[in-house]
Design a protein around this motif. Sequence first.
Motif, PDB file in Angstrom:
ATOM      1  N   THR A 190       0.837  -1.198   0.000  1.00 11.28           N
ATOM      2  CA  THR A 190       0.000   0.000   0.000  1.00 11.28           C
ATOM      3  C   THR A 190       0.876   1.254   0.000  1.00 11.28           C
ATOM      4  N   LEU A 191       0.562   2.189  -0.885  1.00  8.03           N
ATOM      5  CA  LEU A 191       1.220   3.488  -0.925  1.00  8.03           C
ATOM      6  C   LEU A 191       0.147   4.568  -0.998  1.00  8.03           C
ATOM      7  N   SER A 192       0.482   5.729  -0.495  1.00  6.98           N
ATOM      8  CA  SER A 192      -0.407   6.888  -0.622  1.00  6.98           C
ATOM      9  C   SER A 192       0.284   7.916  -1.501  1.00  6.98           C
ATOM     10  N   ALA A 193      -0.408   8.353  -2.531  1.00  5.68           N
ATOM     11  CA  ALA A 193       0.181   9.306  -3.470  1.00  5.68           C
ATOM     12  C   ALA A 193       0.437  10.657  -2.829  1.00  5.68           C
ATOM     13  N   THR A 194      -0.159  10.905  -1.674  1.00  8.78           N
ATOM     14  CA  THR A 194       0.082  12.180  -0.997  1.00  8.78           C
ATOM     15  C   THR A 194       1.451  12.237  -0.346  1.00  8.78           C
ATOM     16  N   ALA A 196       4.016   9.388  -1.063  1.00 11.28           N
ATOM     17  CA  ALA A 196       4.980   8.521  -1.744  1.00 11.28           C
ATOM     18  C   ALA A 196       5.840   9.304  -2.723  1.00 11.28           C
ATOM     19  N   LYS A 197       7.071   8.872  -2.865  1.00 11.39           N
ATOM     20  CA  LYS A 197       8.021   9.456  -3.813  1.00 11.39           C
ATOM     21  C   LYS A 197       8.318   8.449  -4.929  1.00 11.39           C
ATOM     22  N   THR A 198       9.031   8.929  -5.923  1.00 10.08           N
ATOM     23  CA  THR A 198       9.375   8.054  -7.041  1.00 10.08           C
ATOM     24  C   THR A 198      10.176   6.849  -6.565  1.00 10.08           C
ATOM     25  N   ASN A 199      11.104   7.061  -5.651  1.00 13.26           N
ATOM     26  CA  ASN A 199      11.938   5.957  -5.161  1.00 13.26           C
ATOM     27  C   ASN A 199      11.106   4.900  -4.452  1.00 13.26           C
ATOM     28  N   ASP A 200      10.031   5.313  -3.773  1.00 16.83           N
ATOM     29  CA  ASP A 200       9.169   4.336  -3.108  1.00 16.83           C
ATOM     30  C   ASP A 200       8.529   3.407  -4.125  1.00 16.83           C
ATOM     31  N   VAL A 201       8.058   3.973  -5.218  1.00 18.42           N
ATOM     32  CA  VAL A 201       7.431   3.150  -6.258  1.00 18.42           C
ATOM     33  C   VAL A 201       8.459   2.252  -6.916  1.00 18.42           C
ATOM     34  N   ASP A 203      11.159   1.066  -5.606  1.00 17.11           N
ATOM     35  CA  ASP A 203      11.526  -0.012  -4.689  1.00 17.11           C
ATOM     36  C   ASP A 203      10.481  -1.125  -4.716  1.00 17.11           C
ATOM     37  N   VAL A 204       9.207  -0.740  -4.745  1.00 17.50           N
ATOM     38  CA  VAL A 204       8.145  -1.752  -4.782  1.00 17.50           C
ATOM     39  C   VAL A 204       8.233  -2.563  -6.066  1.00 17.50           C
ATOM     40  N   ILE A 205       8.461  -1.891  -7.185  1.00 15.54           N
ATOM     41  CA  ILE A 205       8.537  -2.595  -8.470  1.00 15.54           C
ATOM     42  C   ILE A 205       9.758  -3.500  -8.517  1.00 15.54           C
ATOM     43  N   SER A 206      10.873  -3.027  -7.964  1.00 20.52           N
ATOM     44  CA  SER A 206      12.078  -3.857  -7.923  1.00 20.52           C
ATOM     45  C   SER A 206      11.850  -5.118  -7.099  1.00 20.52           C
ATOM     46  N   GLN A 207      11.212  -4.970  -5.942  1.00 17.13           N
ATOM     47  CA  GLN A 207      10.915  -6.137  -5.118  1.00 17.13           C
ATOM     48  C   GLN A 207       9.929  -7.063  -5.820  1.00 17.13           C
ATOM     49  N   LEU A 238       4.842  15.408 -14.977  1.00 20.35           N
ATOM     50  CA  LEU A 238       4.870  15.124 -16.405  1.00 20.35           C
ATOM     51  C   LEU A 238       4.324  13.738 -16.665  1.00 20.35           C
ATOM     52  N   PRO A 239       3.452  13.591 -17.664  1.00 19.39           N
ATOM     53  CA  PRO A 239       2.896  12.271 -17.954  1.00 19.39           C
ATOM     54  C   PRO A 239       3.964  11.229 -18.250  1.00 19.39           C
ATOM     55  N   SER A 240       5.105  11.668 -18.814  1.00 18.06           N
ATOM     56  CA  SER A 240       6.151  10.704 -19.152  1.00 18.06           C
ATOM     57  C   SER A 240       6.692  10.035 -17.905  1.00 18.06           C
ATOM     58  N   HIS A 241       6.749  10.773 -16.777  1.00 20.67           N
ATOM     59  CA  HIS A 241       7.239  10.173 -15.546  1.00 20.67           C
ATOM     60  C   HIS A 241       6.294   9.085 -15.066  1.00 20.67           C
ATOM     61  N   THR A 242       4.993   9.390 -15.095  1.00 24.23           N
ATOM     62  CA  THR A 242       4.021   8.385 -14.682  1.00 24.23           C
ATOM     63  C   THR A 242       4.091   7.166 -15.591  1.00 24.23           C
ATOM     64  N   GLN A 243       4.249   7.431 -16.880  1.00 25.24           N
ATOM     65  CA  GLN A 243       4.315   6.331 -17.835  1.00 25.24           C
ATOM     66  C   GLN A 243       5.551   5.487 -17.588  1.00 25.24           C
ATOM     67  N   ASP A 244       6.712   6.125 -17.391  1.00 25.10           N
ATOM     68  CA  ASP A 244       7.940   5.384 -17.173  1.00 25.10           C
ATOM     69  C   ASP A 244       7.877   4.574 -15.885  1.00 25.10           C
ATOM     70  N   THR A 245       7.121   5.085 -14.898  1.00 25.39           N
ATOM     71  CA  THR A 245       7.089   4.417 -13.613  1.00 25.39           C
ATOM     72  C   THR A 245       6.158   3.215 -13.622  1.00 25.39           C
TER      73      THR A 245
END
Length: 571
Positions: A190-194, A196-201, A203-207, A238-245
């Motif tokens: 569980t993450l909250s967008a309010t 959470a940072k890019t690194n948090d996401v 880390d979750v994807i890496s795990q 930027l939408p590209s950041h969301t897309q890349d993530t």
Amino acid sequence: MEGAEVQVRCPVCLRELPGALINSHLDRCLQAADGEAQRSCSPPSKRPRLASAQPGGEAEGQPVEARPEAAPVFSLFNKGQSPGAPGRRSGAGRGDAAEKPEEGGGPTLRGASVAQRLEGQPLADRLRPDTLRDYVGQERVLGAHTLLRSLLESHEIPSLILWGPPGCGKTTLAHIIANSSKKKGMRFVTLSATSAKTNDVRDVISQAQNEKRLFKRKTILFIDEIHRFNKSQQLFLLPSHTQDTFLPHVECGTVTLIGATTENPSFQVNAALLSRCRVIVLEKLSVEAMEAILLRAVKSLGVQVLGQGNQHSSSATGSSKESSELPVYVEEKALSTLAYLCDGDARTGLNGLQLAVQARLAAGKTTLLSFTEGCSVNGVLITEEHVKEGLQRSHILYDRAGEEHYNCISALHKSMRGSDENASLYWLARMLEGGEDPLYVARRLVRFASEDIGLADPLALTQAVAAYQGCHFIGMPECEVILAQCVVYFARAPKSIEVYRAYGNVKECLRMHTGPLPPVPLHLRNAPTRLMKDLGYGKGYKYNPMYKEPVEQDYLPEELKGTDFFKERRT
């Protein structure tokens, strides 16, 4: 001795048995110990151990061989027991008393007063259901035999975007999915967008990638307020950041994404991400669903509901200590009123109920209740007035920057166009009471004056501009009556879209014209210089005020001669 069978001591009862029999004996011994632990408040082997620790050595009647030599041994086989607190269940967030779930009533605290049950965890969070069976409302998308329910029950969870107003059950549904997925061996993060940072996401994807590669284990990522990644987190502007993530990992199945949002996903969620998720639209909870949730809450608190047949006398003041030990009652009408006032928001309803109960307990006022059977008893009574006092006013759902903003202004515009003054006032009040900027409404009224009323009442535009200036001068709440007057005037005024339609025809003519636009005729051009006069600018122009009779003169280019934009056709 060679050939002698090895003797093994049972770690529970400490008897020595042949090694071939120890496994079956251990199973029976553990089952017997568990049954004894459930019938007693403390483990049976604790008494001899505590007795042996007293001065004087051995406990009476207990052989030395039967004394437990290692204190931690018993706790290894009875994980539900705590050495420091016999009979107490382990588990985070359970408090000092054990929680016992009741059929259809939610968890209750045994032996605790109503005041103790309301302490700590908010009521809205404590009563969050764990299974779809206890989930109330949203029958359209989660009812029996629906596609989503079938997928959730079969644990085939797709990527979802849960969209709905506050308190409709988005986070609760994610909580139910989490409990179900953990039982099936899936990870739930569980993450909250309010916050959470890019690194948090990342880390979750890496795990998640490691879990999938090494253990074939799926990961479900729940992001609350997912629209905030585009609004408040600069790394996701930027939408590209969301897309890349997200996109590659959602598409290939590295993570199953579940997002919750109160905003329209069409506006707030990246379109490429939205196409890879199924949008589940959750609606405001009905009054019936809210009443069921509130009844479940009062049952979990041990509060009794008084029907219409019960009577009570005027209240008398008593001590808060006495009132906290007395039974607590709530009027059935109070629950019904609360279900209406919370506007389909379960969190608001439960918080309002909790506030009303706590306020009455803190006030320490008891009421003599007379029942239809003829008996009377003192207790703490929560009435409809207490509920209204806690909420102050109806909970109005309105978002100045979201879809509800556009929905309400559209409803106001169409109500005035349809000459419904009552509906016009209602939608105006919904916006203003919800916190809308009055100047925004005034600007829309200026537009309406020309678009829908037009030349049928030329004074309408003057009314709208005056209303805007009045709102600018005095502001809210004094300017609300100015806007109300203007709205009613417009609803009652005659309507004409003649000018609005004609101007639309002109724009359409310009868009559809092929080739270069026709030049301005020479006789309509101004000639401020001698050169321009020599070129024929203004030649042949007839100055209308100099003629008593009507002047025959063309004002359109030659290609548009005879066009009547008001009739939408060429003559």
